[in-house]
Design a protein around this motif. Structure first.
Motif, short mmCIF file in Angstrom:
data_model
loop_
_atom_site.label_atom_id
_atom_site.label_comp_id
_atom_site.label_asym_id
_atom_site.label_seq_id
_atom_site.Cartn_x
_atom_site.Cartn_y
_atom_site.Cartn_z
N LEU A 35 44.06 -1.48 52.99
CA LEU A 35 42.61 -1.30 52.89
C LEU A 35 42.08 -1.74 51.53
O LEU A 35 40.90 -2.05 51.39
CB LEU A 35 42.27 0.17 53.16
N GLY A 36 42.95 -1.75 50.54
CA GLY A 36 42.53 -2.14 49.20
C GLY A 36 42.39 -1.00 48.22
O GLY A 36 41.89 -1.18 47.10
N VAL A 37 42.82 0.18 48.63
CA VAL A 37 42.70 1.38 47.80
C VAL A 37 43.53 1.24 46.53
O VAL A 37 44.62 0.66 46.54
CB VAL A 37 43.16 2.60 48.62
N GLY A 38 43.02 1.79 45.42
CA GLY A 38 43.76 1.76 44.17
C GLY A 38 44.64 2.98 43.97
O GLY A 38 45.68 2.91 43.32
N ALA A 39 44.22 4.14 44.50
CA ALA A 39 44.99 5.37 44.31
C ALA A 39 44.75 6.32 45.47
O ALA A 39 43.62 6.44 45.97
CB ALA A 39 44.61 6.06 43.00
N VAL A 40 45.81 6.99 45.89
CA VAL A 40 45.69 8.10 46.83
C VAL A 40 45.17 9.29 46.04
O VAL A 40 45.64 9.58 44.94
CB VAL A 40 47.05 8.42 47.46
N TYR A 41 44.20 9.98 46.60
CA TYR A 41 43.52 11.09 45.93
C TYR A 41 43.65 12.31 46.83
O TYR A 41 43.05 12.37 47.89
CB TYR A 41 42.07 10.68 45.68
N ALA A 42 44.50 13.26 46.42
CA ALA A 42 44.86 14.37 47.30
C ALA A 42 44.17 15.66 46.93
O ALA A 42 43.97 15.96 45.75
CB ALA A 42 46.38 14.59 47.25
N SER A 43 43.82 16.42 47.95
CA SER A 43 43.33 17.78 47.75
C SER A 43 44.46 18.61 47.14
O SER A 43 45.61 18.17 47.07
CB SER A 43 42.87 18.36 49.09
N PRO A 44 44.18 19.83 46.65
CA PRO A 44 45.20 20.61 45.95
C PRO A 44 46.49 20.76 46.75
O PRO A 44 46.45 21.02 47.96
CB PRO A 44 44.51 21.95 45.73
#
Length: 736
Positions: A35-44
């Motif tokens: 998709l082109g995402v730079g970083a996975v961003y996770a909930s706590p």
């Protein structure tokens, strides 16, 4: 100090929960990379209360949550993310821990068992001078029983001890003697300003950072901390990574300069981006409609009433605790001054000595606050100053976002976290000015359109923005629908019709759940605590009545059918602007396709990644989808913009407006991010069509060969030609 890590090119938020844990997240990493995402961003991801669907109720900060897959699962996910060349941004919760189930939180259990002798006694913000810890769990029936060394009351289990006192749950707001998260008694505040507590609560996450497994941090609710600036300085020194703060800024309010963070989580950008798709000329007619239906239309008055409700009831215990710190003043007068200052804050809180002007503004609005003001200024880092600042943010958030936004429903698209419902949209010139300021001051601040906390998704707001182009038609329909099926509470009634239109098609169950929450949040006819059973039953029956009325349902379907295309145009426009404007854009899970979610928990529903993978594969093969109900056109915009940001970051430096020329110039928003990149979006599409379209409007592109990255075609200066297929364009100038 860990070596500094640069900001990601973009992030993609994943809501982890039992059923979608580390293993399931790992399975979508390859899709996110494509998709082109730079970083996975996770909930706590630290251990949370059993069954938690969000993770903000941490019970053990020393380990990865077993219900998500534990340490083994976390390491596997980290390895997958790293192998894909992506960063990993983690959401952390420094302000509080869950005490809902004492046995699940070993620190709280130890405090209840040993009182002030517990090694964790100082970890929690407890007023020990007020006596044993109050545990407000008792109801009107039943008695606690003792089995061995455990006290049991229904589902509650506590240690046998004299260091706490069980009281009726209704006494919490008045008498609670530990600081909490807003009015949630099951979330007890922790004292991270103490170095020992900081180490205990952050040690595990910092270990992951040191190992290179976490490359960025999102900090939840810093306004609840005793010393946010000091906290961020410590966190930055220990981590060295990209940090964004969940800080909600007032309109025009700067981020405190002493915070060593890259920016906010993006609600300021949300207001600005969404605002340019609202027609400000409709304001008077929406105000008239709200007034005619019986709603208060003075937002400042509504907001003041709601904040006062919070200080006088919901956060009464906090006001009493702060009032007792004011010296030489009658307790009642001290409490009145404390409440008054917090109610009258122009922003969420001050950070004295920073933000002195906001403190002075609040004090100037309150009679009898002289002694409070004098004592706070005499010791701006003392307990009195600290506690009133910590609590003012709670008063503003609870009073404004969680109450006033459900009472002042004149135009719901504006009622968003960080929003300003009394400002009917954002002029394009103001948007350009603020975007340029962000590029200059906070170029690595996060930007967003949807989060787990937004009142409604970006695509719902995009469709609701279309209503500003049809104020008379929509107003006429609402008047007619209200005659047939009006809810006997004006604010909820107007909100309900906007919700149906914005989220259509919506079933009766989702609509019922949303309206039940909205009715209780507004606290007008019923609340979460004091129920009006008859009113709640009427609200619960309302969706079935409306959707079961063939005539009304048909009118709703016809009207939504007329505005759906314009809503899609707005959605594509605001998404492309957010993804390409200054800042680090976040994509909330699933919103790369149309997403018509409402407030949580509606916005935490499972995401169908199989459908997204299939559509993405076709887009990668240069399929150019139609703008239709599949949402594939939005996926195209997201993929093209994110991949360009990731592959050619040099194009996204700088910011300069690019005004169109011609009769329809006001319907275009365009800007340079660099000399070789231009972003173009349509605004107010219904008015554009009614006036005859683009006609001779041109976009004066600098000389050179320009290509629209979205469709791969050469771009000219004629806006009609440029936007023939899509209402947006992403133009790159070819260079040698």
């Amino acid at each position: 100090m860990t070596e500094s890590t640069s900001a990601p090119t973009s992030t993609y938020r994943l809501q982890l929960r039992p059923g979608f844990g580390f293993a399931e997240a790992a399975e979508v990493v390859d899709y996110l990379e494509r998709l082109g995402v730079g970083a996975v961003y996770a909930s706590p991801v630290l251990d949370a209360a059993p069954g938690s669907t969000h993770g903000y109720d941490v019970v053990d900060p020393t380990r990865a949550r077993p219900e998500l897959g534990g340490e083994e699962g976390r390491l596997a996910l980290s390895g997958k993310v790293s192998a894909a060349g992506l960063g990993f941004v983690l959401d952390i919760v420094p302000n509080h821990m869950s005490v809902a189930e004492p046995e699940a939180d070993p620190w709280w259990w130890d405090v209840l068992k040993h009182g002030q002798e517990s090694r964790y006694a100082k970890y929690f913000d407890i007023d020990w001078a007020a006596g044993p810890v109050l545990v407000p769990i008792l109801g009107d029936e039943g008695e606690p029983t003792t089995e061995g060394d455990v006290v049991t009351y229904y589902d509650h289990r506590l240690p046998v001890s004299e260091h706490y006192r069980l009281v009726h749950w209704r006494r919490a707001n008045e008498e609670l003697n530990y600081r909490r998260f807003f009015d949630i008694t099951t979330l007890a505040a922790v004292r991270v300003e103490d170095p020992e507590v900081f180490e205990a609560t952050h040690g595990e996450v910092l270990r992951w950072v040191a190992a290179g497994q976490v490359t960025g941090l999102r900090v939840d609710h810093p306004d609840g901390l005793a010393d946010p600036g000091g906290y961020f300085r410590m966190l930055k020194e220990r981590s060295g990574v990209w940090i964004v703060a969940e800080k909600i800024l007032g309109v025009g309010e700067p981020l405190p300069s002493s915070w060593p963070v890259e920016g906010t989580t993006g609600y300021d950008a949300l207001r600005e981006v969404c605002g340019i798709f609202v027609d400000p000329s409709a304001e008077e007619r929406f105000t008239a409609l709200a007034a005619e239906l019986g709603q208060e239309t003075d937002f400042e008055a509504v907001e003041h009433t709601c904040r006062t409700l919070v200080t006088d009831s919901i956060l009464r215990a906090e006001v009493r605790r702060i009032g007792a710190l004011v010296q030489g003043v009658d307790q009642a007068d001290a409490e009145a001054a404390v409440a008054g200052v917090m109610v009258n804050f122009p922003v969420y809180r001050s950070y004295l000595p920073e933000g002195e002007r906001n403190w002075a503004t609040a004090v100037s609005r309150v009679k009898g606050a002289e002694a409070l003001d004098e004592q706070v200024r005499a010791d701006p880092t003392g307990e009195l100053a600290t506690r009133i600042q910590q609590t003012s943010g709670m008063v503003v958030a609870k009073g404004t976002e969680d109450t006033a936004f459900y009472r002042y429903t004149r135009f719901a698209a504006l009622n968003e976290v960080g929003g300003a419902p009394d400002r009917f949209g954002v002029p394009v010139e103001e948007f350009h000015t603020l975007a340029a300021q962000r590029d200059s001051a906070l170029p690595e601040s996060m930007t967003t359109l949807s989060t787990h906390d937004t009142k409604r998704s970006e695509d719902v707001r995009a469709r609701l923005a279309v209503l500003s182009e049809l104020p008379d038609e929509f107003g006429g329909l609402v008047r007619e629908w209200t005659k047939r099926h009006g809810i006997d509470e004006p604010s909820l009634n107007l909100l309900a019709w906007q919700t149906i239109v914005g989220a259509w098609p919506i079933g009766p169950e989702r609509l019922r759940d949303y309206l039940d929450k909205a009715a209780k949040e507004s606290k007008l006819r019923t609340t979460w605590v004091d129920h009006d059973e008859e009113f709640e039953a009427a609200v619960a029956a309302w969706p079935g009545q409306v959707l079961g009325d063939a005539v009304t349902r048909g009118e709703i379907e016809a009207f939504v059918g007329r505005i759906r295309g314009a809503g899609w145009s707005n959605a594509l426009g605001q998404k492309l602007v957010q993804l390409t404007a200054p800042g680090v854009p976040d994509v909330y899970q699933g919103t790369e396709l149309w997403d018509l979610s409402l407030v949580d928990p509606d916005n935490r529903r499972p995401v169908d990644y199989a459908v997204r993978r299939e559509l993405l594969a076709r887009i990668e093969d240069w399929w150019l989808p139609e703008v239709d109900e599949t949402g594939a056109a939005k996926l195209l915009v997201v993929q093209r913009a994110l991949r360009l940001r990731r592959n050619r970051p040099e194009l996204f430096r700088g910011y300069r407006p690019l005004p169109a020329e011609g009769v329809a110039a006001d319907h275009l928003v365009a800007f340079h991010r660099s000399p070789d990149l231009v972003v173009v979006a349509t605004r107010l599409p219904l008015g554009l069509a009614a006036a005859g379209g683009w006609r001779d409007t041109v976009l004066p592109l600098p000389p050179g060969e320009w290509t629209d990255v979205l469709n791969g075609r050469e771009a000219g200066t004629s806006v009609a030609g440029l936007l023939k297929r899509y209402p947006v364009a992403l133009l790159v100038r070819e260079t040698s």
